[in-house]
Design an enzyme around this catalytic site. Structure first.
Site, mmCIF file in Angstrom:
data_model
loop_
_atom_site.group_PDB
_atom_site.id
_atom_site.type_symbol
_atom_site.label_atom_id
_atom_site.label_comp_id
_atom_site.label_asym_id
_atom_site.label_seq_id
_atom_site.Cartn_x
_atom_site.Cartn_y
_atom_site.Cartn_z
ATOM 1 N N ASN A 170 0.873 -1.178 0.000
ATOM 2 C CA ASN A 170 0.000 0.000 0.000
ATOM 3 C C ASN A 170 0.906 1.222 0.000
ATOM 4 O O ASN A 170 1.502 1.561 1.020
ATOM 5 C CB ASN A 170 -0.892 -0.025 1.243
ATOM 6 C CG ASN A 170 -1.720 1.245 1.389
ATOM 7 O OD1 ASN A 170 -1.770 2.078 0.473
ATOM 8 N ND2 ASN A 170 -2.389 1.391 2.532
ATOM 9 N N TRP A 171 0.977 1.856 -1.166
ATOM 10 C CA TRP A 171 1.906 2.989 -1.295
ATOM 11 C C TRP A 171 1.377 4.248 -0.607
ATOM 12 O O TRP A 171 2.099 5.238 -0.488
ATOM 13 C CB TRP A 171 2.163 3.286 -2.784
ATOM 14 C CG TRP A 171 2.993 2.252 -3.491
ATOM 15 C CD1 TRP A 171 3.460 1.072 -2.989
ATOM 16 C CD2 TRP A 171 3.459 2.308 -4.850
ATOM 17 N NE1 TRP A 171 4.194 0.388 -3.940
ATOM 18 C CE2 TRP A 171 4.204 1.131 -5.094
ATOM 19 C CE3 TRP A 171 3.322 3.232 -5.888
ATOM 20 C CZ2 TRP A 171 4.810 0.866 -6.333
ATOM 21 C CZ3 TRP A 171 3.923 2.971 -7.117
ATOM 22 C CH2 TRP A 171 4.660 1.797 -7.332
ATOM 23 N N LYS A 172 0.113 4.232 -0.216
ATOM 24 C CA LYS A 172 -0.504 5.432 0.394
ATOM 25 C C LYS A 172 -0.277 6.635 -0.537
ATOM 26 O O LYS A 172 -0.202 6.444 -1.754
ATOM 27 C CB LYS A 172 0.024 5.631 1.812
ATOM 28 C CG LYS A 172 -0.148 4.353 2.655
ATOM 29 C CD LYS A 172 0.029 4.545 4.113
ATOM 30 C CE LYS A 172 -0.169 3.201 4.832
ATOM 31 N NZ LYS A 172 -0.090 3.304 6.281
ATOM 32 N N HIS A 224 -9.474 1.258 5.024
ATOM 33 C CA HIS A 224 -8.207 1.463 5.725
ATOM 34 C C HIS A 224 -8.430 2.438 6.883
ATOM 35 O O HIS A 224 -9.208 3.387 6.768
ATOM 36 C CB HIS A 224 -7.151 2.015 4.762
ATOM 37 C CG HIS A 224 -5.776 1.985 5.325
ATOM 38 N ND1 HIS A 224 -5.334 2.919 6.237
ATOM 39 C CD2 HIS A 224 -4.755 1.110 5.161
ATOM 40 C CE1 HIS A 224 -4.091 2.618 6.589
ATOM 41 N NE2 HIS A 224 -3.721 1.527 5.952
ATOM 42 N N GLU A 268 -6.815 4.840 7.928
ATOM 43 C CA GLU A 268 -6.580 6.259 7.610
ATOM 44 C C GLU A 268 -7.800 6.875 6.952
ATOM 45 O O GLU A 268 -8.088 8.070 7.145
ATOM 46 C CB GLU A 268 -5.321 6.386 6.724
ATOM 47 C CG GLU A 268 -4.057 6.133 7.535
ATOM 48 C CD GLU A 268 -2.902 5.542 6.754
ATOM 49 O OE1 GLU A 268 -2.930 5.565 5.505
ATOM 50 O OE2 GLU A 268 -1.955 5.036 7.396
ATOM 51 N N GLU A 322 -5.228 -4.726 10.720
ATOM 52 C CA GLU A 322 -4.231 -3.673 10.873
ATOM 53 C C GLU A 322 -4.479 -2.921 12.175
ATOM 54 O O GLU A 322 -5.279 -1.980 12.202
ATOM 55 C CB GLU A 322 -4.310 -2.687 9.699
ATOM 56 C CG GLU A 322 -3.986 -3.290 8.351
ATOM 57 C CD GLU A 322 -3.327 -2.281 7.419
ATOM 58 O OE1 GLU A 322 -2.305 -2.638 6.845
ATOM 59 O OE2 GLU A 322 -3.814 -1.147 7.297
ATOM 60 N N GLY A 371 2.664 2.490 10.809
ATOM 61 C CA GLY A 371 3.627 3.581 10.648
ATOM 62 C C GLY A 371 4.358 3.955 11.927
ATOM 63 O O GLY A 371 5.025 4.977 11.991
ATOM 64 N N SER A 399 3.590 -1.965 10.406
ATOM 65 C CA SER A 399 5.035 -2.044 10.618
ATOM 66 C C SER A 399 5.608 -3.426 10.312
ATOM 67 O O SER A 399 6.550 -3.878 10.954
ATOM 68 C CB SER A 399 5.391 -1.611 12.042
ATOM 69 O OG SER A 399 4.979 -0.271 12.259
ATOM 70 N N GLY A 420 2.960 -1.048 4.287
ATOM 71 C CA GLY A 420 3.025 0.371 3.982
ATOM 72 C C GLY A 420 4.446 0.791 3.666
ATOM 73 O O GLY A 420 4.952 0.580 2.566
ATOM 74 N N GLY A 421 5.106 1.371 4.655
ATOM 75 C CA GLY A 421 6.439 1.952 4.456
ATOM 76 C C GLY A 421 7.423 1.047 3.736
ATOM 77 O O GLY A 421 8.129 1.496 2.814
HETATM 78 P P1 13P Z 1 3.126 0.500 7.701
HETATM 79 O O1 13P Z 1 3.650 -0.786 7.113
HETATM 80 O O2 13P Z 1 3.860 1.717 7.170
HETATM 81 O O3 13P Z 1 3.037 0.459 9.190
HETATM 82 O O4 13P Z 1 1.627 0.683 7.158
HETATM 83 C C1 13P Z 1 0.759 -0.376 7.276
HETATM 84 C C2 13P Z 1 -0.466 -0.049 6.507
HETATM 85 O O5 13P Z 1 -1.219 0.822 6.884
HETATM 86 C C3 13P Z 1 -0.710 -0.792 5.261
HETATM 87 O O6 13P Z 1 -1.986 -0.528 4.766
#
Ligand code: 13P
Length: 250
Positions: free
Chosen positions: A10-12, A95, A97, A166, A172, A210, A231-232
């Site tokens: 997930n590149w956000k 998600h 967010e 999640e 994050g 994470s 994510g990251g």
């Molecule tokens: P991180 O891997 O950056 O913690 O993000 C997880 C996430 O929200 C994937 O959708």
């Protein structure tokens, strides 16, 4: 449907035309024949670019969101049919967010999942508790409430979705759920799905929060953890490739 693990990046809200091309180039150069299914979810404006870059490759295309409406006067929205036309195979829905910043409710998330399914897109339904909810002992209650809205709307088609656990406190933050903590919640979700379909064993439940090259092997070794939503670490080709490689040891 397969029992292969599924790793989704997930590149956000990250990327650029040049940066995406470089990242995908590095991934395709190193991916070989992955031992798991793989997808990346770029921002919507880059889906067409990624469709071209990923054509014929081992990496599927995913979207980070989908409209809860079929079409019409919904400024800024992108419909499931539009995503499908661009070759999108997966769509993240709910998600945390988006639940937090776009006020998406359980009902909105369920509508999105239903429309994705109707368009032939696999929804990746995200659920997870905040730190306060965990401290209050509400984790199971929260994730079951979030998933039950989707099950209520899609019924036995729940066998066609992907679920992502999640924990909000792990996203994050560098703070990962322990494999045992994650497995405990995944088992709760599996039991809930089992009550709705006899095909619960084939529903992939991903862990996200994470997840990285160092903790992936242990998380993926848990019986009810069927992949990861990253994510990251999905923004750096070497890190994402190491997570894919972790699937080979399962
Ligand atoms: P991180 O891997 O950056 O913690 O993000 C997880 C996430 O929200 C994937 O959708």
């Amino acid at each position: 449907m397969s029992n292969r693990k599924l790793i989704v990046g997930n590149w956000k809200m990250n990327g650029s035309l040049a940066g995406n091309a470089a990242l995908i180039g590095d991934l395709l150069a190193g991916i070989g024949q992955p031992a798991c299914d793989v997808a990346v979810c770029p921002p919507a404006v880059y889906l067409a670019q990624l469709q071209a870059l990923l054509a014929g490759s081992a990496i599927a295309l995913g979207a980070q969101n989908v409209s809860m409406h079929e079409g019409g006067a919904y400024t800024g929205d992108v419909s499931a049919a539009m995503l499908r036309e661009l070759g999108v195979r997966y769509a993240i829905v709910g998600h945390s967010e988006r639940r937090q910043y776009q006020a998406e409710s359980d009902v909105h998330v369920a509508l999105k999942a239903k429309l994705a399914l109707a368009a032939g897109i696999t929804p990746i339904v995200c659920v997870g508790e905040t730190a306060q909810e965990r401290q209050a002992g509400l984790t199971d209650f929260i994730v079951k409430r979030q998933l039950s809205a989707v099950i209520h709307l899609v019924g036995p088609c729940v066998s066609e979705i992907v679920v992502a656990y999640e924990p909000v406190w792990a996203i994050g933050t560098g703070q990962t759920a322990t494999p045992e903590q994650a497995q405990a919640v995944h088992a709760v979700l599996r039991a809930q799905i089992r009550a709705a379909t006899e095909h619960a064993a084939r529903v992939r439940i991903l862990y996200g929060g994470s997840m990285n090259a160092d903790n992936a092997v242990q998380l993926l070794a848990q019986p009810d953890i069927n992949g990861g939503l990253i994510g990251g670490a999905s923004l750096k080709a070497p890190d994402f490739l190491k997570i894919l490689a972790a699937c080979a040891s399962q």
